[in-house]
Scaffold this active site. Structure first.
Site, mmCIF file in Angstrom:
data_model
loop_
_atom_site.group_PDB
_atom_site.id
_atom_site.type_symbol
_atom_site.label_atom_id
_atom_site.label_comp_id
_atom_site.label_asym_id
_atom_site.label_seq_id
_atom_site.Cartn_x
_atom_site.Cartn_y
_atom_site.Cartn_z
ATOM 1 N N PRO A 73 7.418 -31.780 -28.663
ATOM 2 C CA PRO A 73 7.520 -32.508 -27.390
ATOM 3 C C PRO A 73 6.778 -31.831 -26.239
ATOM 4 O O PRO A 73 6.917 -30.629 -25.999
ATOM 5 C CB PRO A 73 9.025 -32.551 -27.132
ATOM 6 C CG PRO A 73 9.619 -32.539 -28.504
ATOM 7 C CD PRO A 73 8.724 -31.614 -29.297
ATOM 8 N N CYS A 74 6.023 -32.646 -25.513
ATOM 9 C CA CYS A 74 5.173 -32.130 -24.444
ATOM 10 C C CYS A 74 5.855 -32.131 -23.079
ATOM 11 O O CYS A 74 5.368 -31.497 -22.144
ATOM 12 C CB CYS A 74 3.880 -32.927 -24.371
ATOM 13 S SG CYS A 74 4.105 -34.648 -23.852
#
Length: 159
Positions: A73-74
């Protein structure tokens, strides 16, 4: 030699398509979101799937894969968010690292936004690389725009 691929944070399977076009067999996909799961179910109906990365553990079907890939996840790193890094609930690098340690792939490919490079003045990516080195991997960073490989948008990515 049978080339195998474990896909974490799979999304709609972009890294899976790349792996399979290079001759790898995807043996596990991990994705939780409904829309990407509908795409994965349509295009990879026979690949085992887990919806929570925290539930991935060693299994005969995916022990010692050739490569583990994961677009973790960014949101903890993105300029579009609060950039809370490890203080963000969506910070799942430790899970990716745990799975690497447990499954012991030959190669690891992580993917994220370029904001990862500046979290904690660059110390976050340094710590990530050091954690891979401590597990006998030789990491390096690739940073380039999607346009660099023919896309019609810039969208810088870090691998």
């Amino acid at each position: 030699m049978n080339l195998t691929h474990v896909s974490l944070f799979t999304g709609i399977g972009g890294l899976d398509i790349a792996a399979e076009s290079a001759g790898f067999e995807t043996v596990l996909q991990v994705e939780r979101e409904p829309y990407p799961l509908s795409i994965l179910n349509r295009h990879w109906p026979n690949v085992p799937r887990i919806t929570d990365v925290r539930e991935v553990h060693e299994d005969e079907r995916w022990r010692h894969p050739t490569v583990i890939s994961g677009g973790f996840p960014c949101q903890p790193f993105s300029a579009a968010g609060k950039r809370r890094g490890a203080d963000d609930d969506r910070y799942l690098w430790p899970e990716l690292l745990r799975i690497v340690e447990e499954l012991r792939p030959s190669w690891v490919v992580g993917e994220n936004v370029s904001g990862l490079l500046s979290i904690r003045d660059g110390m976050e990516i340094d710590d990530m690389l050091a954690s891979l080195e401590a597990r006998n991997y030789t990491p390096w960073v690739l940073h380039y725009p999607a346009a660099g490989v023919g896309a019609y948008h810039k969208r810088d990515r870090v691998f």
